[in-house]
Design an enzyme around this catalytic site. Structure first.
Site, PDB file in Angstrom:
ATOM      1  N   HIS A 171      -9.971   1.083   4.698  1.00 29.31           N
ATOM      2  CA  HIS A 171      -8.092   1.495   5.416  1.00 29.31           C
ATOM      3  C   HIS A 171      -8.621   2.225   7.274  1.00 29.31           C
ATOM      4  O   HIS A 171      -8.931   2.855   6.876  1.00 29.31           O
ATOM      5  CB  HIS A 171      -7.640   1.808   5.074  1.00 29.31           C
ATOM      6  CG  HIS A 171      -5.560   1.950   5.709  1.00 29.31           C
ATOM      7  ND1 HIS A 171      -5.471   3.077   6.131  1.00 29.31           N
ATOM      8  CD2 HIS A 171      -4.643   0.880   4.969  1.00 29.31           C
ATOM      9  CE1 HIS A 171      -3.675   2.632   6.633  1.00 29.31           C
ATOM     10  NE2 HIS A 171      -3.535   1.354   5.450  1.00 29.31           N
ATOM     11  N   GLU A 218      -6.692   4.100   8.318  1.00 28.44           N
ATOM     12  CA  GLU A 218      -6.475   6.127   7.954  1.00 28.44           C
ATOM     13  C   GLU A 218      -7.995   6.798   7.308  1.00 28.44           C
ATOM     14  O   GLU A 218      -8.522   7.862   7.058  1.00 28.44           O
ATOM     15  CB  GLU A 218      -4.994   6.193   6.927  1.00 28.44           C
ATOM     16  CG  GLU A 218      -3.806   5.682   7.726  1.00 28.44           C
ATOM     17  CD  GLU A 218      -3.086   5.424   7.193  1.00 28.44           C
ATOM     18  OE1 GLU A 218      -2.856   5.359   5.381  1.00 28.44           O
ATOM     19  OE2 GLU A 218      -2.122   5.131   7.748  1.00 28.44           O
ATOM     20  N   GLU A 244      -5.165  -4.975  10.930  1.00 32.93           N
ATOM     21  CA  GLU A 244      -4.442  -4.120  10.873  1.00 32.93           C
ATOM     22  C   GLU A 244      -4.431  -2.707  12.161  1.00 32.93           C
ATOM     23  O   GLU A 244      -5.609  -2.349  12.471  1.00 32.93           O
ATOM     24  CB  GLU A 244      -4.373  -2.855   9.476  1.00 32.93           C
ATOM     25  CG  GLU A 244      -4.222  -3.255   8.437  1.00 32.93           C
ATOM     26  CD  GLU A 244      -3.300  -2.792   7.827  1.00 32.93           C
ATOM     27  OE1 GLU A 244      -2.387  -3.032   6.775  1.00 32.93           O
ATOM     28  OE2 GLU A 244      -3.862  -1.431   7.283  1.00 32.93           O
ATOM     29  N   ASN A 281       0.628  -1.263  -0.089  1.00 31.64           N
ATOM     30  CA  ASN A 281       0.463  -0.361  -0.008  1.00 31.64           C
ATOM     31  C   ASN A 281       0.512   1.480  -0.133  1.00 31.64           C
ATOM     32  O   ASN A 281       1.881   2.066   1.585  1.00 31.64           O
ATOM     33  CB  ASN A 281      -0.799   0.247   1.137  1.00 31.64           C
ATOM     34  CG  ASN A 281      -1.886   1.217   1.307  1.00 31.64           C
ATOM     35  OD1 ASN A 281      -1.764   1.772   1.098  1.00 31.64           O
ATOM     36  ND2 ASN A 281      -2.855   1.319   2.919  1.00 31.64           N
ATOM     37  N   TRP A 282       1.005   1.969  -1.190  1.00 28.23           N
ATOM     38  CA  TRP A 282       1.430   2.880  -0.954  1.00 28.23           C
ATOM     39  C   TRP A 282       1.572   4.297  -0.508  1.00 28.23           C
ATOM     40  O   TRP A 282       2.046   4.914  -0.426  1.00 28.23           O
ATOM     41  CB  TRP A 282       2.564   3.411  -2.915  1.00 28.23           C
ATOM     42  CG  TRP A 282       2.848   2.362  -3.918  1.00 28.23           C
ATOM     43  CD1 TRP A 282       3.047   0.851  -2.887  1.00 28.23           C
ATOM     44  CD2 TRP A 282       3.258   2.799  -4.884  1.00 28.23           C
ATOM     45  NE1 TRP A 282       4.122   0.127  -3.625  1.00 28.23           N
ATOM     46  CE2 TRP A 282       3.819   1.165  -5.234  1.00 28.23           C
ATOM     47  CE3 TRP A 282       3.039   3.074  -5.773  1.00 28.23           C
ATOM     48  CZ2 TRP A 282       4.000   0.588  -6.456  1.00 28.23           C
ATOM     49  CZ3 TRP A 282       3.653   2.961  -6.865  1.00 28.23           C
ATOM     50  CH2 TRP A 282       4.244   2.151  -8.035  1.00 28.23           C
ATOM     51  N   LYS A 283       0.041   4.298  -0.209  1.00 27.65           N
ATOM     52  CA  LYS A 283      -0.568   5.880   0.325  1.00 27.65           C
ATOM     53  C   LYS A 283      -0.324   6.478  -0.857  1.00 27.65           C
ATOM     54  O   LYS A 283      -0.115   5.935  -1.419  1.00 27.65           O
ATOM     55  CB  LYS A 283       0.067   6.017   1.757  1.00 27.65           C
ATOM     56  CG  LYS A 283      -0.201   4.117   2.965  1.00 27.65           C
ATOM     57  CD  LYS A 283       0.018   4.557   4.280  1.00 27.65           C
ATOM     58  CE  LYS A 283      -0.561   3.138   5.012  1.00 27.65           C
ATOM     59  NZ  LYS A 283      -0.045   3.144   6.424  1.00 27.65           N
ATOM     60  N   GLY A 331       2.521   2.496  10.767  1.00 28.42           N
ATOM     61  CA  GLY A 331       3.479   3.480  10.587  1.00 28.42           C
ATOM     62  C   GLY A 331       3.593   4.165  11.888  1.00 28.42           C
ATOM     63  O   GLY A 331       4.618   4.925  12.083  1.00 28.42           O
TER      64      GLY A 331
HETATM   65  P1  PGA Z   1       3.021   0.343   7.712  1.00 22.56           P
HETATM   66  O1  PGA Z   1       1.518   0.555   7.054  1.00 22.56           O
HETATM   67  O2  PGA Z   1       3.486  -1.265   7.402  1.00 22.56           O
HETATM   68  O3  PGA Z   1       3.835   1.955   7.918  1.00 22.56           O
HETATM   69  O4  PGA Z   1       3.008   0.311   9.020  1.00 22.56           O
HETATM   70  C1  PGA Z   1       0.595  -0.554   6.916  1.00 22.56           C
HETATM   71  C2  PGA Z   1      -0.538   0.018   6.050  1.00 22.56           C
HETATM   72  O5  PGA Z   1      -1.287   0.888   6.738  1.00 22.56           O
HETATM   73  O6  PGA Z   1      -1.687  -0.818   4.879  1.00 22.56           O
END
Ligand code: PGA
Length: 254
Positions: A98, A100, A170, A9-11, A176
């Site tokens: 997700h 976020e 998650e 997931n490049w966000k 993160g």
């Molecule tokens: P991370 O993110 O590996 O940077 O913790 C995972 C995600 O949000 O899918």
């Protein structure tokens, strides 16, 4: 048998040029690896999908996905993108829910249920994310929280439909942050998710669903986490932005 999957997931990262370079590197590394034991999915920002999909036709060894979609097919929703549009640009998978998106864009379970329907009706694969916040983990209510997220967003699906989804556990406190759930914490939650699906559907259906772990997965912890019985791969954020790190995580299955 359920599939092993490693999804990056490049966000909101990578210009088009950076994304093309990263995808080329990953593709080459996947080729070098030869027979791989996990399906690789790259999930760039929407606007790169079409280019990366063209690139994939010549050297691709991976699937492409999107990080979100709107619940409707089309219409006056300025700034939004639908599942069918993603499909038309070469995407096969879409992340739904997700943390976020839940947190910064107030996406509710009811909305996520609609988005899941839209992805499935386009014959695409939703990667449904669930996970508790730190406050819940601290008072040991993580299973209640994740159980509710799953019930609300997925349990309206038919047996046939739920068989087509991928779930990503998650824990919000691990995303993160550099803090990873221990392999045991991941295994416990994945087993809980699988048993919830068994209760609602069947054991056979629950056993066929890939459940990924996400949250600070790195080359040095991937092997231990992925070796757990109910962990079928990972949804990788930060470490998916470096081709070698990402591939070292894919190699954790070999
Ligand atoms: P991370 O993110 O590996 O940077 O913790 C995972 C995600 O949000 O899918």
């Amino acid at each position: 048998m359920r599939k092993n999957i490693v999804a990056g997931n490049w966000k909101m990262n990578c210009s088009l040029e950076e994304g093309q370079k990263l995808a080329t590197e990953v593709s080459q590394l996947v080729l070098d690896l030869g027979q791989k034991d996990a399906e690789v999915i790259l999930i760039p920002p929407f606007i790169h999908l079409s280019k990366l999909s063209e690139q994939m036709q010549s050297d691709g060894n991976f699937y492409l996905g999107a990080q979100n979609c709107h619940q409707n097919e089309h219409g006056a929703y300025t700034g939004e993108v639908s599942a069918s549009m993603i499909k038309s640009c070469g995407g096969t998978h879409i992340i739904i829910g997700h943390s976020e998106r839940r947190e910064y864009f107030q996406e509710s379970d009811a909305l996520l249920a609609e988005k899941i329907n839209s992805v499935l009706s386009n014959d695409m694969t939703p990667i449904f994310c669930c996970g508790e916040r730190l406050e819940s983990r601290e008072v040991n209510t993580q299973e209640a929280v994740v159980g509710e997220q799953i019930r609300n967003a997925l349990f309206h699906l038919s047996a046939d439909q739920i068989s087509k989804i991928v779930i990503a556990y998650e824990p919000v406190w691990a995303i993160g942050t550099g803090k990873t759930a221990t392999a045991q914490q991941a295994q416990e939650m994945h087993a809980f998710i699988r048993s919830s699906i068994t209760e609602k559907y069947t054991n056979e259906i629950a056993n066929g669903i890939s459940i990924l772990y996400g949250g600070s997965v790195k080359p040095d912890n991937a092997k231990e986490i992925f070796s757990q019985d109910d962990v079928d791969g990972g949804l990788i954020g930060g470490a998916s932005l470096k081709a070698r790190d990402f591939m070292d995580i894919v190699k954790a299955f070999n």
